[in-house]
Design a protein around this motif. Structure first.
Motif, mmCIF file in Angstrom:
data_model
loop_
_atom_site.group_PDB
_atom_site.id
_atom_site.type_symbol
_atom_site.label_atom_id
_atom_site.label_comp_id
_atom_site.label_asym_id
_atom_site.label_seq_id
_atom_site.Cartn_x
_atom_site.Cartn_y
_atom_site.Cartn_z
ATOM 1 N N ASP A 119 0.810 -1.214 0.000
ATOM 2 C CA ASP A 119 0.000 0.000 0.000
ATOM 3 C C ASP A 119 0.846 1.267 0.000
ATOM 4 O O ASP A 119 0.316 2.372 -0.044
ATOM 5 N N VAL A 120 2.167 1.128 0.023
ATOM 6 C CA VAL A 120 3.153 2.212 -0.004
ATOM 7 C C VAL A 120 3.137 3.036 1.279
ATOM 8 O O VAL A 120 4.177 3.298 1.892
ATOM 9 N N THR A 121 1.955 3.443 1.727
ATOM 10 C CA THR A 121 1.844 4.377 2.847
ATOM 11 C C THR A 121 2.392 3.797 4.144
ATOM 12 O O THR A 121 3.078 4.494 4.897
ATOM 13 N N SER A 122 2.118 2.519 4.430
ATOM 14 C CA SER A 122 2.612 1.951 5.682
ATOM 15 C C SER A 122 4.130 1.833 5.668
ATOM 16 O O SER A 122 4.786 1.971 6.701
ATOM 17 N N GLY A 123 4.723 1.608 4.489
ATOM 18 C CA GLY A 123 6.185 1.605 4.385
ATOM 19 C C GLY A 123 6.765 2.975 4.678
ATOM 20 O O GLY A 123 7.826 3.104 5.289
ATOM 21 N N ILE A 124 6.078 4.012 4.225
ATOM 22 C CA ILE A 124 6.504 5.386 4.515
ATOM 23 C C ILE A 124 6.486 5.628 6.020
ATOM 24 O O ILE A 124 7.420 6.211 6.585
ATOM 25 N N LEU A 125 5.428 5.170 6.695
ATOM 26 C CA LEU A 125 5.326 5.368 8.140
ATOM 27 C C LEU A 125 6.459 4.652 8.865
ATOM 28 O O LEU A 125 7.058 5.205 9.807
ATOM 29 N N THR A 126 6.795 3.438 8.434
ATOM 30 C CA THR A 126 7.876 2.686 9.079
ATOM 31 C C THR A 126 9.206 3.413 8.922
ATOM 32 O O THR A 126 9.977 3.544 9.886
ATOM 33 N N VAL A 146 -4.346 9.390 -2.082
ATOM 34 C CA VAL A 146 -2.945 9.252 -1.684
ATOM 35 C C VAL A 146 -2.507 10.437 -0.834
ATOM 36 O O VAL A 146 -1.859 10.268 0.208
ATOM 37 N N ILE A 147 -2.853 11.623 -1.258
ATOM 38 C CA ILE A 147 -2.407 12.818 -0.538
ATOM 39 C C ILE A 147 -3.072 12.904 0.829
ATOM 40 O O ILE A 147 -2.428 13.276 1.819
ATOM 41 N N ASP A 148 -4.342 12.535 0.915
ATOM 42 C CA ASP A 148 -4.980 12.454 2.231
ATOM 43 C C ASP A 148 -4.221 11.472 3.123
ATOM 44 O O ASP A 148 -3.990 11.742 4.313
ATOM 45 N N GLY A 149 -3.825 10.334 2.535
ATOM 46 C CA GLY A 149 -3.095 9.332 3.305
ATOM 47 C C GLY A 149 -1.734 9.825 3.760
ATOM 48 O O GLY A 149 -1.317 9.570 4.894
ATOM 49 N N GLU A 168 -0.835 12.927 4.287
ATOM 50 C CA GLU A 168 -1.050 13.912 5.360
ATOM 51 C C GLU A 168 -1.327 13.205 6.681
ATOM 52 O O GLU A 168 -0.803 13.614 7.731
ATOM 53 N N ASP A 169 -2.127 12.144 6.624
ATOM 54 C CA ASP A 169 -2.453 11.408 7.852
ATOM 55 C C ASP A 169 -1.206 10.735 8.430
ATOM 56 O O ASP A 169 -1.007 10.720 9.652
ATOM 57 N N VAL A 170 -0.358 10.162 7.565
ATOM 58 C CA VAL A 170 0.854 9.486 8.027
ATOM 59 C C VAL A 170 1.783 10.465 8.734
ATOM 60 O O VAL A 170 2.292 10.189 9.824
ATOM 61 N N VAL A 171 2.021 11.607 8.118
ATOM 62 C CA VAL A 171 2.931 12.599 8.701
ATOM 63 C C VAL A 171 2.353 13.151 9.998
ATOM 64 O O VAL A 171 3.070 13.287 11.000
ATOM 65 N N ALA A 172 1.071 13.458 9.997
ATOM 66 C CA ALA A 172 0.447 13.974 11.217
ATOM 67 C C ALA A 172 0.452 12.908 12.310
ATOM 68 O O ALA A 172 0.680 13.216 13.491
ATOM 69 N N GLY A 173 0.224 11.649 11.921
ATOM 70 C CA GLY A 173 0.225 10.572 12.896
ATOM 71 C C GLY A 173 1.582 10.353 13.537
ATOM 72 O O GLY A 173 1.677 9.819 14.644
#
Length: 519
Positions: free
Chosen positions: A35-42, A207-210, A212-217
């Motif tokens: 999903d790409v986003t969870s890798g970014i968070l890690t 994607v952009i909403d996601g 933003e959520d990752v960075v804010a989280g």
């Protein structure tokens, strides 16, 4: 000094770095997730343990979401293509697209009278009534995205601009993407780029909403910006409207990172990943842009994109047991399970390089039984491909520096005939460094009539406007510079001739937080 975080999503790994000025404070890697986003968070979590989130001034992200969607033909919206020309037309939009992708995106093709001739004069009077009828057909079809193009709109955009106004009146809920805002000269290629951009809009919003959520989280309140194909960045607001301008940010970030890590502004950059090696050229610290149409998943398009040659040669590339065949298959994300140095059964280019004495990776003893002839054959094949690619990229016989970056960069130490390549410290995260070191930019791409002026004066005017746009986007007025300029005479145009001028300016941000929306 405020800190910057750069994140780049690759096919194998997602890399993150923290920069303090030009100094790398900390770097982290994480496997790229589906999903790409969870890798970014890690990856982001991996660097935040060493810095205070409140000290982060900006987060710069280069993502593969959009190029993956095009390559896979997934999560794309249906698009109605509207062309202003002389009906009927024989070469219609998407005529040369792969069937698989066209079936996903095609929301109807419509031709209305309008457009311009090669000299900018009207081709046909815009059929406003017919265009409104077309809009009603699009509304009835349920398609919510429109890609609007016009014959020779790069010379005279007025028919396109008026058509957009009409379509917005008739389709207030639909998105309208004009081709002159996306591509360059070449109707079919410009239309294709515009259609792809429109097809990505729904995904871009998600994607952009996601992001933003990752960075804010992660506890970061700093602005988030996305890397563009040309080495500059855009705000999330602009990325929602023009996601196509981010799809080649991976190679761009690697080349920008190579320039920062070495201090070399002119040279060849080889970015070695798990599946491919990308070869490109930096000029004035920015990637050289392609001047010809490029293919994206079989679709020819002509928007701003770096001139990069991709080779099917990476750390995970399959190698035949006798070394006579190298690639194009790759173990990709599974290299840490399938390569022999990691306990697997597949002979990869990583295994060959380790057996040849490159930097030890995994368990070198696991490839000690690979025959010397196998190693030699495979390295000769790799050497031939890389040398040819580097010579092709250089466009000159003169010696210029060759900088090697990427997670697989050290593997090239084992490849013969490459000469003295430069592998800088932090080469394995050069892509994330390049993302974090992004600058504000401005570009002019326009046809100037020379009646009453000169070619030199037109070029100077374009340079001044490009600099002004870069400053408006946040660049330091004292440090902004021209990074690329070209002017091509168009002697067939009336009124004393004309010239097509393209100028790009860029500079470091004067601040890292106050970047106007829309840039």
């Amino acid at each position: 000094m405020p800190l910057r975080i750069g994140i780049d999503v690759g096919g194998t790994n997602t890399d993150a770095v923290v920069l303090d000025g030009r100094r790398v404070v900390i770097a982290a890697k994480a496997p790229t997730s589906q999903d790409v986003t969870s890798g970014i968070l890690t990856a982001l979590t991996g660097v935040l343990h060493a810095v205070d989130a409140d000290e982060v001034a900006s987060v710069f992200i280069g993502t593969t979401h959009f190029i993956n969607a095009i390559a896979q033909g997934r999560e794309l919206g249906r698009v109605a293509a509207v062309r202003l020309a002389t009906p009927p037309q024989s070469l219609l939009p998407m005529i040369d697209w792969p069937d698989r992708l066209r079936r996903v995106v095609d929301g109807g093709v419509y031709v209305c009278a309008g457009g311009a001739q090669f000299d900018g004069s009207p081709l046909n009077e815009l059929d406003e009534a017919g265009l409104r009828g077309t809009a009603r057909q699009i509304a009835a079809s349920g398609v919510r995205h429109v890609a609007l193009s016009s014959i020779f709109s790069t010379v005279n955009p007025e028919p396109e601009i008026r058509a957009e106004e009409i379509l917005r009146e008739e389709l207030p809920e639909a998105s309208i993407t004009r081709s002159t805002l996306i591509g360059r000269a070449g109707l079919l290629e410009r239309e294709s780029a515009t259609i792809l951009n429109a097809a990505l809009l729904d995904l871009a919003g998600r994607v952009i909403d996601g992001l933003e959520d990752v960075v804010a989280g992660a506890g970061i309140s700093a602005p988030v910006l996305l890397s563009q194909n040309d080495g500059t960045v855009m705000t999330l607001d602009r990325a929602r409207r023009f996601p196509i301008f981010t799809i080649a940010s991976g190679p761009t970030n690697s080349m920008r990172g190579a320039a920062l890590l070495t201090g070399i502004d002119h040279g060849v950059v080889v970015d070695v990943g798990g599946t491919t090696s990308d070869v490109g050229v930096i000029q004035h610290g920015f990637p050289r842009e392609s001047t010809v149409a490029m293919s994206l998943a079989g679709v020819r398009s002509n928007f701003r994109i770096p001139d990069v040659l991709s080779l099917a040669l990476g750390g995970g590339t399959h190698v035949a047991e006798d070394g006579a065949t190298v690639g194009p298959e790759s173990v990709g994300l599974d290299i840490t399970r399938e390569a022999r140095v990691f306990g697997g059964d597949t002979l990869t280019f990583t295994d060959i390089a380790v057996a040849a004495g490159a930097a030890p990776i995994g368990d070198p003893a696991a490839v000690s039984d690979v025959p010397a002839d196998t190693v030699r054959r495979a390295l000769d094949i790799a050497s031939d491909r890389l040398v040819r690619a580097i010579d092709k990229a250089k466009l000159t016989s003169a010696e210029i520096p060759v900088i090697v970056v990427g997670g697989g960069g050290p593997l090239l130490n084992a490849v013969p005939r490459l000469g003295d390549v430069i592998i800088p410290e932090h080469a394995d995260v050069a892509n994330a460094v390049g993302a974090a070191f992004a600058e504000a930019g401005g570009e002019i791409d326009r046809v100037y009539a020379l009646e009453g002026t000169t070619r030199a004066a037109a070029l100077e005017s374009a340079k001044a406007e490009a600099i002004a746009r870069a400053v408006d986007a946040g660049a330091d007025p004292e440090a902004v510079r021209i990074t690329d300029a070209e002017d091509v005479p168009l002697t067939h145009l009336p009124g004393g001739g004309a010239v097509h001028i393209r100028v790009k300016a860029a500079g470091p941000f004067r601040t890292l937080v106050a970047i106007p929306e829309g840039h």
